[in-house]
Design a protein around this motif. Structure first.
Motif, PDB file in Angstrom:
ATOM      1  N   ASN A   1       1.866   7.187  -6.519  1.00 51.87           N
ATOM      2  CA  ASN A   1       3.231   7.680  -7.468  1.00 51.87           C
ATOM      3  C   ASN A   1       4.011   6.527  -7.019  1.00 51.87           C
ATOM      4  O   ASN A   1       4.416   6.532  -5.758  1.00 51.87           O
ATOM      5  CB  ASN A   1       3.419   8.792  -6.960  1.00 51.87           C
ATOM      6  CG  ASN A   1       4.625   9.449  -7.837  1.00 51.87           C
ATOM      7  OD1 ASN A   1       5.871   8.833  -7.815  1.00 51.87           O
ATOM      8  ND2 ASN A   1       4.718  10.753  -8.775  1.00 51.87           N
ATOM      9  N   ALA A   2       4.793   5.925  -7.899  1.00 51.80           N
ATOM     10  CA  ALA A   2       5.565   4.626  -7.507  1.00 51.80           C
ATOM     11  C   ALA A   2       6.957   5.413  -6.990  1.00 51.80           C
ATOM     12  O   ALA A   2       7.468   4.877  -5.858  1.00 51.80           O
ATOM     13  CB  ALA A   2       5.817   3.902  -8.771  1.00 51.80           C
ATOM     14  N   ASN A   3       7.394   6.196  -7.368  1.00 54.38           N
ATOM     15  CA  ASN A   3       8.589   6.841  -6.835  1.00 54.38           C
ATOM     16  C   ASN A   3       8.395   7.650  -5.489  1.00 54.38           C
ATOM     17  O   ASN A   3       9.425   7.289  -4.582  1.00 54.38           O
ATOM     18  CB  ASN A   3       8.975   8.304  -7.772  1.00 54.38           C
ATOM     19  CG  ASN A   3       9.715   7.753  -9.251  1.00 54.38           C
ATOM     20  OD1 ASN A   3      10.083   6.690  -9.272  1.00 54.38           O
ATOM     21  ND2 ASN A   3       9.355   8.426 -10.007  1.00 54.38           N
ATOM     22  N   LYS A   4       7.184   8.129  -5.188  1.00 54.93           N
ATOM     23  CA  LYS A   4       6.917   8.490  -3.682  1.00 54.93           C
ATOM     24  C   LYS A   4       6.901   7.612  -2.910  1.00 54.93           C
ATOM     25  O   LYS A   4       7.405   7.543  -1.596  1.00 54.93           O
ATOM     26  CB  LYS A   4       5.765   9.472  -4.160  1.00 54.93           C
ATOM     27  CG  LYS A   4       5.255  10.205  -2.659  1.00 54.93           C
ATOM     28  CD  LYS A   4       4.204  10.929  -2.675  1.00 54.93           C
ATOM     29  CE  LYS A   4       3.717  11.868  -1.437  1.00 54.93           C
ATOM     30  NZ  LYS A   4       2.548  12.467  -1.500  1.00 54.93           N
ATOM     31  N   LEU A   5       6.084   6.502  -3.252  1.00 57.09           N
ATOM     32  CA  LEU A   5       5.932   5.409  -2.407  1.00 57.09           C
ATOM     33  C   LEU A   5       7.133   4.687  -2.108  1.00 57.09           C
ATOM     34  O   LEU A   5       7.698   4.396  -0.932  1.00 57.09           O
ATOM     35  CB  LEU A   5       5.224   4.193  -3.318  1.00 57.09           C
ATOM     36  CG  LEU A   5       5.089   2.837  -2.315  1.00 57.09           C
ATOM     37  CD1 LEU A   5       4.226   3.004  -1.305  1.00 57.09           C
ATOM     38  CD2 LEU A   5       4.097   1.938  -3.430  1.00 57.09           C
ATOM     39  N   ALA A   6       8.422   4.666  -3.047  1.00 55.92           N
ATOM     40  CA  ALA A   6       9.467   4.095  -2.860  1.00 55.92           C
ATOM     41  C   ALA A   6      10.395   5.006  -1.870  1.00 55.92           C
ATOM     42  O   ALA A   6      11.032   4.347  -0.961  1.00 55.92           O
ATOM     43  CB  ALA A   6      10.269   4.188  -4.122  1.00 55.92           C
ATOM     44  N   PHE A   7      10.115   6.362  -1.864  1.00 59.39           N
ATOM     45  CA  PHE A   7      10.872   7.167  -1.181  1.00 59.39           C
ATOM     46  C   PHE A   7      10.290   7.124   0.465  1.00 59.39           C
ATOM     47  O   PHE A   7      11.042   6.977   0.962  1.00 59.39           O
ATOM     48  CB  PHE A   7      10.610   8.670  -1.747  1.00 59.39           C
ATOM     49  CG  PHE A   7      11.152   9.826  -0.754  1.00 59.39           C
ATOM     50  CD1 PHE A   7      12.745   9.931  -1.033  1.00 59.39           C
ATOM     51  CD2 PHE A   7      10.543  10.317   0.175  1.00 59.39           C
ATOM     52  CE1 PHE A   7      13.142  10.800   0.090  1.00 59.39           C
ATOM     53  CE2 PHE A   7      10.959  11.305   0.917  1.00 59.39           C
ATOM     54  CZ  PHE A   7      12.315  11.627   0.928  1.00 59.39           C
ATOM     55  N   LEU A   8       9.146   6.868   0.572  1.00 59.20           N
ATOM     56  CA  LEU A   8       8.493   6.840   1.691  1.00 59.20           C
ATOM     57  C   LEU A   8       8.957   5.434   2.536  1.00 59.20           C
ATOM     58  O   LEU A   8       9.198   5.389   3.652  1.00 59.20           O
ATOM     59  CB  LEU A   8       6.896   7.006   1.728  1.00 59.20           C
ATOM     60  CG  LEU A   8       6.274   8.206   1.419  1.00 59.20           C
ATOM     61  CD1 LEU A   8       4.869   8.090   1.118  1.00 59.20           C
ATOM     62  CD2 LEU A   8       6.719   9.067   2.518  1.00 59.20           C
ATOM     63  N   MET A   9       8.935   4.423   1.694  1.00 54.94           N
ATOM     64  CA  MET A   9       9.523   3.256   2.161  1.00 54.94           C
ATOM     65  C   MET A   9      10.838   2.893   2.663  1.00 54.94           C
ATOM     66  O   MET A   9      11.216   2.755   3.703  1.00 54.94           O
ATOM     67  CB  MET A   9       9.199   1.929   1.228  1.00 54.94           C
ATOM     68  CG  MET A   9       7.569   1.819   0.881  1.00 54.94           C
ATOM     69  SD  MET A   9       6.728   1.242   2.348  1.00 54.94           S
ATOM     70  CE  MET A   9       7.000  -0.437   2.333  1.00 54.94           C
ATOM     71  N   LEU A  10      11.709   3.864   1.672  1.00 53.99           N
ATOM     72  CA  LEU A  10      13.092   3.877   2.125  1.00 53.99           C
ATOM     73  C   LEU A  10      13.376   4.670   3.477  1.00 53.99           C
ATOM     74  O   LEU A  10      14.377   4.177   4.189  1.00 53.99           O
ATOM     75  CB  LEU A  10      13.811   4.369   0.811  1.00 53.99           C
ATOM     76  CG  LEU A  10      15.391   4.138   0.777  1.00 53.99           C
ATOM     77  CD1 LEU A  10      15.307   3.048   0.716  1.00 53.99           C
ATOM     78  CD2 LEU A  10      15.943   4.974  -0.334  1.00 53.99           C
ATOM     79  N   GLY A  11      12.368   5.791   3.521  1.00 52.51           N
ATOM     80  CA  GLY A  11      12.614   6.598   4.496  1.00 52.51           C
ATOM     81  C   GLY A  11      12.288   5.670   5.907  1.00 52.51           C
ATOM     82  O   GLY A  11      12.910   6.000   6.988  1.00 52.51           O
ATOM     83  N   LEU A  12      11.354   4.892   5.813  1.00 49.57           N
ATOM     84  CA  LEU A  12      10.934   4.056   6.995  1.00 49.57           C
ATOM     85  C   LEU A  12      12.140   3.078   7.414  1.00 49.57           C
ATOM     86  O   LEU A  12      12.274   2.687   8.560  1.00 49.57           O
ATOM     87  CB  LEU A  12       9.479   3.586   6.838  1.00 49.57           C
ATOM     88  CG  LEU A  12       8.507   4.335   6.753  1.00 49.57           C
ATOM     89  CD1 LEU A  12       7.196   3.515   6.422  1.00 49.57           C
ATOM     90  CD2 LEU A  12       8.173   4.639   8.217  1.00 49.57           C
ATOM     91  N   VAL A  13      12.572   2.439   6.358  1.00 51.45           N
ATOM     92  CA  VAL A  13      13.616   1.337   6.290  1.00 51.45           C
ATOM     93  C   VAL A  13      14.906   1.769   6.821  1.00 51.45           C
ATOM     94  O   VAL A  13      15.577   0.836   7.683  1.00 51.45           O
ATOM     95  CB  VAL A  13      13.661   0.408   5.398  1.00 51.45           C
ATOM     96  CG1 VAL A  13      14.594  -0.639   5.343  1.00 51.45           C
ATOM     97  CG2 VAL A  13      12.173  -0.132   5.070  1.00 51.45           C
TER      98      VAL A  13
END
Length: 425
Positions: A230-242
């Motif tokens: 899921n692109a939205n979930k991926l973006a959310f996970l990456m944002l949480g890391l950064v």
């Protein structure tokens, strides 16, 4: 090279190459050469200066023992519910550079007395609180006895500091009058004291512990991110890391101090749950152990482990995982036989970066529980340069740590059976 010229033209390509060459020479090659030169340059103070140096060493060794005892006695007094004594008057310290910090190895010389206790070790099992906890007040001397002993130690410390001011001024005058001899030698390495050698070996072990902990934390995260469709979930996970890394590193470290301190957020939560009574002086001293340092380091350097692993797992053909599942492999076997072998280059890169950052970190061990946990070698190097004014030995210590890190890189590449090309991918 041809692609650079095609993309940017000969002028910009030449400028880029010139700036790169200048950066390598001015910021990497020349400083390293200068450090190596100073590491092998031994300064020999002869005559009366040598005698003064030995006397000063003995005084600094005693100062370290006093600071250790004061920390232990103060901790016991706090555990008994009594207020901590006021620190020694700053007017007794002749210069900021001469005032030894309780968390620091006091002697700026080469070899402390054999009687000097190691800062990397627990000085006295009867006095030192267990790591992460406030000491027990169930037994021991009375508060009056503790006050008397603390007062005696403070008076002796002040007297030693005054003597040191006089002796070091005399030493500087001797150096100015008689001078000193410099020669190329290995003595900056061979004269490393037993205390510093123990700290050096301990630091390598600590950095390895941080690296292993970072891998255990980051591998599941990297696999989860790489497996997300899921692109939205991926973006959310990456944002949480950064997002946490948008904050200055020092602020991230201090935020953990606010959490782990005896009067910090975590103890406040335990107090709210009724597990402890902070009003009565209870509370866990989390920062009094290397566990707190490990935790903060893993948090500070998590991206350097998680992204290399994520980048390699992301290139894995998902059909291999599906085939393993169809053949009845368990989730553990799939990771052991399919995912981990494919992710070896990323794990190697993450381990190298995390280990080197941890071994060379000065901010985390200096800020988190300063004086309450064993020293790290980076702190010793800092003192050699900026407090002991012993740049040659500081360079030798730095070179020793650099060589140890290079050895770790070679061993790491051999263990994971990866080469430079695999890491570059």
């Amino acid at each position: 090279m041809t692609s650079l010229i095609r993309s940017y033209g000969k002028g910009l390509t030449a400028l880029f190459l010139a700036l790169t060459a200048a950066w390598i020479v001015l910021l990497i090659v020349l400083p390293q050469l200068r450090m190596i030169e100073r590491a092998f340059t031994f300064t020999d103070h002869g005559g009366e200066a040598a005698t003064l140096a030995q006397t000063i060493d003995r005084h600094y060794t005693r100062l370290f023992a006093i600071d250790t005892d004061l920390r232990d006695l103060t901790a016991r007094k706090e555990a008994a519910g009594a207020p901590a004594p006021a620190p020694a008057a700053p007017s007794l310290v002749p210069s900021p550079s001469l005032a030894p910090s309780p968390s620091l190895t006091p002697s700026p010389r080469l070899v402390p007395s054999p009687a000097a206790p190691s800062p990397s070790m627990t000085p006295s099992p009867g006095l030192v609180p267990s790591p992460g906890m406030a000491p027990s007040a169930a037994s021991g001397p009375s508060p009056e006895e503790l006050d008397r002993r603390i007062a005696e130690l403070e008076a002796e410390k002040a007297e030693l500091q005054q003597k040191l001011a006089v002796l070091e001024e005399e030493e500087r005058s001797n150096d100015a009058e008689t001078g000193f001899n410099e020669s190329y030698s290995l003595k900056n390495f061979t004269d490393m004291s037993e205390i510093h050698l123990k700290i050096f070996i301990s630091t390598l072990f600590y950095a390895l512990c941080v690296t292993v902990l970072a891998f255990l934390v980051c591998y599941p995260v990297a696999y989860a991110v790489a497996s997300t469709r899921n692109a939205n979930k991926l973006a959310f996970l990456m944002l949480g890391l950064v997002i946490p890394y948008a904050i200055n590193e020092l602020l991230r470290i201090f935020s953990w101090v606010m959490i782990l301190e005896k009067q910090g957020i975590l103890n406040g939560l335990f107090d709210a749950l009724g597990l402890i009574d902070m009003g009565a002086g209870e509370g866990l001293r989390f920062v009094a152990s290397n566990g707190a340092v490990f935790t903060v380091m893993v948090y500070a350097y998590v991206l350097f482990m998680v992204f290399p692993i994520y980048n390699t797992i992301d290139t894995l053909d998902r059909n291999q995982i599906e085939a393993a599942r169809d053949l009845g492999a368990s989730i553990w076997r799939i990771h052991w036989r399919v995912v981990l072998p494919h992710a070896k280059p990323g794990i190697a890169v993450g381990a190298i970066m995390t280990f080197m950052l941890s071994a060379g970190s000065i901010a985390v061990p200096e800020i988190v529980g300063r004086g309450l946990h064993p020293d790290w070698f980076s702190q010793v190097i800092y003192r050699r340069f900026f407090e002991a004014d012993s740049w040659n030995q500081g360079a030798a210590y730095s070179l020793a740590l650099l060589v140890a890190c290079l050895v770790f890189i070679l061993v790491n590449m051999a263990v994971f059976r990866v080469g430079i090309r695999d890491i570059a991918k």
